[in-house]
Structures are given as C-alpha cells and as structure tokens.
Design an enzyme around this catalytic site. Structure first.
Site, mmCIF file in Angstrom:
data_model
loop_
_atom_site.group_PDB
_atom_site.id
_atom_site.type_symbol
_atom_site.label_atom_id
_atom_site.label_comp_id
_atom_site.label_asym_id
_atom_site.label_seq_id
_atom_site.Cartn_x
_atom_site.Cartn_y
_atom_site.Cartn_z
ATOM 1 N N LYS A 80 34.420 5.615 22.438
ATOM 2 C CA LYS A 80 34.006 5.272 21.079
ATOM 3 C C LYS A 80 34.360 3.809 20.867
ATOM 4 C CE LYS A 80 34.659 6.824 16.266
ATOM 5 N NZ LYS A 80 35.327 7.805 15.386
ATOM 6 N N SER A 155 32.285 10.505 12.373
ATOM 7 C CA SER A 155 31.894 9.167 12.740
ATOM 8 C C SER A 155 31.713 8.958 14.245
ATOM 9 C CB SER A 155 32.945 8.176 12.228
ATOM 10 O OG SER A 155 34.188 8.394 12.885
ATOM 11 N N SER A 179 36.012 13.596 12.298
ATOM 12 C CA SER A 179 35.037 12.790 13.045
ATOM 13 C C SER A 179 34.861 13.110 14.522
ATOM 14 C CB SER A 179 35.386 11.314 12.923
ATOM 15 O OG SER A 179 34.912 10.834 11.699
HETATM 16 N N1 GLN Z 1 33.877 11.814 7.332
HETATM 17 C C1 GLN Z 1 35.207 11.464 6.996
HETATM 18 C C2 GLN Z 1 35.220 10.104 6.345
HETATM 19 O O1 GLN Z 1 34.200 9.584 6.110
HETATM 20 C C3 GLN Z 1 36.076 11.493 8.219
HETATM 21 C C4 GLN Z 1 35.908 10.313 9.083
HETATM 22 C C5 GLN Z 1 36.766 10.363 10.302
HETATM 23 O O2 GLN Z 1 37.287 11.398 10.677
HETATM 24 N N2 GLN Z 1 36.937 9.201 10.910
HETATM 25 O O3 GLN Z 1 36.226 9.555 6.064
#
Ligand code: GLN
Length: 488
Positions: A80, A155, A179
């Site tokens: 990532k 994400s 994410s």
């Molecule tokens: N979707 C969540 C957010 O927008 C979690 C994101 C994540 O786990 N990095 O914060």
C-alpha cells in the site's frame, strides 16, 4: 512453464519455488505482465517497480540456488502506498506527497524484504487512508474487479483489487477503522488486521496513531499467517510496538474448531444490514457450527456509538499528525508565496483533497479549548466503554463473528457526496480498532454476483484463533477461491 502462476496462492507458489517448478524471475515476469494488461483499467497501482522487482527476483533465485532461501524468498507482493519505501515514490494517495521519496524503508517493508519478498509496486489508496471507497485518492478511484462500475472499498482498495484480480498474490494494507477488512470483503479476498502493537508502525504514514495498524490482504488465511509471522514483532523504532512473543501462525492453522466458542452480536443483524448479506453471513455461521464451533449470542451494548466515537478520535489524531505537511519540511509547496502564512495556507489548500480537509477541520474543532471536554474527552470515555464491552464478551467467547460490511460493493459515485452514509460502511469493523483487537475478513458467498465477507474478531493477541477459524471455514467453503471471470 505453466501459464497459471497468477492463480496460485503464496503458499502454493512457495512450494513451487522449492520444487524448482519455476523461478522467481519467471513468476515476477508473469505478474508484471498481468499488471501491464489489467493494472490501468483497475487503477490499482500508483507505481510499478518492474526493474527493482526483477533484480530482487534474480537475487532470490540465486539465494535459493545457494541454499540460503528465506521464508518469503522470491515471493511477489505489493505495498500500500502508505508504507515508506526507500528510493521508491510514496504518495499516500495525495497530491501533498506526489513527489515524495522516502530516505528509509518502513519496518514492515524492511522485514518482508529481508525475508526475500519481491515488491511489484505500490498500490493506490484513499488519500492518507481516509475513505471507504478509494474515491478520495488523488490518483483517481480504484475499480472493483468483480464489477468495474463498483468500488473495491477503501482505503486499501488498490491492494484488495490487485489481489482479487490476481495481479499479485498478496499486498500490505493498513486498517484504522476497517481499511483492510472492508475492501477485502468487497473484493472477495482475505484481510487481516492484527492486534494494535503487534506490527510496527514505523515508516507507515500516520493517520490516527492510536488506531492505525498494518496488516495484509491475501487470497487465503494461510497466506495471511505466513506474512504475519514475518511482519510481527517488537520494533524499538515504534514506541507503541509491544514486546510479545511471535508464535508460529502457520502451525496454529491446523487445529479444528471443535469447542470453539463463537459469539454472535445481536446488534449486528439489526436494521442497516442488507437482507441478502445477512442471509449469506448467517449461512457461514452455520458452517462454523457444523465444524464443531459453539454459537451463542453476545451483547456489545455500546457498539452503536463506535462510528460517532471514531469520527471524533480519528479526525482529532489526524489533525495533529497532518500538521507536519506544511510545505516547509516536506510535501507539496505552493509556488511564489507572499509570506509564511500564505505559504502554509496555499500549500495545504492545494496539497490536500476535500475529505482530508474535512477531517482536519473536524479534528481541530473537537480539540479546541471550548469543545475538548464535550467531544474529544467524551469520545475517549466512550471508547473505554466499547473496549470494556469487548473485554466482557471475550470472557464468554473465543471469537466474535458477523458481517464485515453492511452491503456488498456499491457503485462508484453513489456515496462520495454523502460523508455520513460513507462513514457507516465501517460500522462493523471500527469497534475492533477502538479496542485494539485483531480482526479478519474472509469471503463467505455472493449477493448479486458481488462478494460478501465474514468478519471474525478475537481478543488481544488472538490472531492464532481467528486465523484458525477463518482457515477452517475456507477449507469447508472455498469461497476464497472464486475469481472474477476476466481475471482467471
Ligand atoms: N473508512 C474509515 C475512514 O475513512 C477507515 C479508514 C481506515 O481504516 N484507514 O476513516
């Protein structure tokens, strides 16, 4: 040489390399070829490191020939783009870091490289890991291999899409609120988020430091176990990394589920969960039961407060973490500033996207003198209550099981203008982050030709249990073997 190297899991590829069926160079070439064919339409990669990958594959082949193969010798994976990689671009999905080249490797990157892994490239992601659909990336949305009109989740959407489309057998991810697990669910892959402190955060660009945790997206729990064994362990460079022995995760897979106490959270099947998803997940719970698990109901009374709590704590921490991107030390710098204030304002104004700005503003607000007690302090107190709920539940059960995400993959564009609806995507995953618990999502069926994930959460240091549970389920169900037709 076989044409189907991309169809194999890490575990299978490792055995193939050991037998000498193919070389790491052949394997790496095959996957780079697939990335060239499919990478662009999926937009899964920000950077492809073909040259470095082939050089690393060659070194791995030589090491193997000399009898010095490491655990991951010659096995390809992707990172990532939130993990710092020396000499390779690290963008975090943001214009702010469009040209950023880190002078060092993240600990995760270093440990995997030291074990012999070959890095194919860096995957696309929501900007600074803020999002659930991969639409907040400066580099454009990632597409879901099961339906190109749909989001792969976020994400870590680039990692998930790349694994689902068989462009790489595995990829790293990070999970602050879901994410890793939510994109895994939406793409029919396996996503593991370890206990907070299990894997070093050094060199992983910080979003919300008390919630961020590195993990992996793979095709099977066995592969997740293999990678976790290499990534896990104390790191003196991360003050929140914990000195706790690293077990043999691969060995822990082999036990049965006989007598395993699986808790079902009543609130998980209330309104908000798509009916068809609920049916698929319930069926998977019956599979666990048929394998010897004992199902019972557990109560997490404060769980409905997890989303609002998270959306106070995470933005608060993000507003602090992201203050370092000011156009002075690193990050995007606005051209021809009039004075220092103009430099700060325009560098940050131009460098950050809308969602990141929304979080910084919310975070700054909840930390401000007049509102700290009402919002931030309150959220921290509720966070404790949620963690306590889990603690009590784990006195009665070994694993908590339920859906990973309230719906299957949704169409790109459908939720991006409605932040609250978007935030609700992580309703089932956020609790584990607030409590620092390990969680895994494994494929458990389909709704309208789109994959659905089964979510398993364990107590602190319960990675072995959730991996064993997911692995047993995969042996019985084989949903994790499904691959979208165009990518077989
Ligand atoms: N979707 C969540 C957010 O927008 C979690 C994101 C994540 O786990 N990095 O914060």
């Amino acid at each position: 040489m076989s044409q189907d190297l991309h169809t194999q899991t890490l575990t299978q590829l490792s055995a193939g390399l050991d037998r000498g069926d193919f070389s790491s160079v052949e394997l790496t070439e095959a996957l780079l070829g697939r990335i060239e064919t499919h990478g662009q339409s999926l937009n899964a990669f920000v950077t492809v490191t073909a040259e470095q990958a082939l050089a690393a594959a060659k070194r791995a082949d030589e090491a193997r020939a000399a009898g010095n193969a490491g655990v991951l010798s010659g096995l390809p994976l992707a990172h990532k783009d939130i993990f710092c990689t020396r000499d390779i671009l690290t963008t975090c999905g943001s214009r702010m870091l469009e040209d950023f080249i880190s002078p060092y490797d993240a600990t995760v990157v270093r440990r995997l490289a030291d074990a012999g892994a070959v890095v194919l490239g860096k995957t696309n992601m929501d900007e600074f890991a803020m999002g659930s659909s991969n639409e907040t990336s400066y580099f454009g949305p990632v597409r879901n291999p099961w339906d190109l009109q749909c989001s792969p989740g976020g994400s870590s959407g680039g990692s998930a899409a790349a694994v689902a489309a068989r462009l790489t057998p595995a990829a790293t991810g990070t999970d602050t609120g879901g994410s890793i697990r939510q994109p895994a669910a939406l793409t029919g892959t396996v996503g593991l988020k370890p206990t907070y402190g299990r894997v070093s955060r050094y060199g992983m660009i910080a979003f919300a430091s008390s919630l961020d945790q590195a993990g992996v997206i793979t095709r099977s729990s066995a592969d997740a176990a293999l990678l976790l064994g290499v990534m896990a362990g104390f790191d003196e460079r991360d003050s929140t990394s914990i000195e706790h022995p690293v077990p043999d995760y691969c060995a822990s897979l082999s036990g049965s589920l006989k007598g395993l106490r699986v808790g079902i959270v009543r609130q998980h099947f209330d309104e908000g969960l798509d009916d068809k998803c609920a049916a698929v997940v319930k069926e998977s719970l019956q599979v666990l039961e048929s394998q010897g698990a004992i199902l019972s109901e557990v109560d997490l009374p404060n769980l409905d407060l997890s989303v609002p709590t998270y959306y106070v704590v995470a933005p608060a921490e993000c507003s602090s973490n992201l203050s370092r991107f000011d156009g002075v030390r690193f990050g995007h710098r606005a051209a021809d500033p009039e004075d220092l204030l103009d430099l700060y304002c325009r560098s940050r104004g131009e460098g950050f996207g809308e969602e990141v700005k929304r979080r910084i503003m919310t975070g700054t607000y909840v930390l401000s003198a007049g509102y700290y007690d009402a919002y931030y302090l309150k959220a921290q107190q509720v966070r404790h209550l949620i963690a306590d709920d889990f603690h009590k539940a784990f006195a009665e059960v070994d694993v908590i099981a339920g859906p990973t995400s309230p719906t299957p993959a949704f169409r790109l564009g459908d939720k991006i203008d409605d932040p609250i609806t978007m935030y609700l995507n992580d309703i089932y995953t956020i609790g584990a982050n607030l409590a620092g618990l390990p969680g895994i999502s494994t494929p458990c069926g389909f709704v309208d030709d789109l994959p659905v994930g089964l979510h398993l959460v364990g107590p602190h240091w319960g990675e072995e249990t959730i991996l064993r549970c997911a692995h047993n389920y995969e042996q019985a169900s084989a949903w994790h073997e499904a691959c979208p037709e165009e990518y077989r």
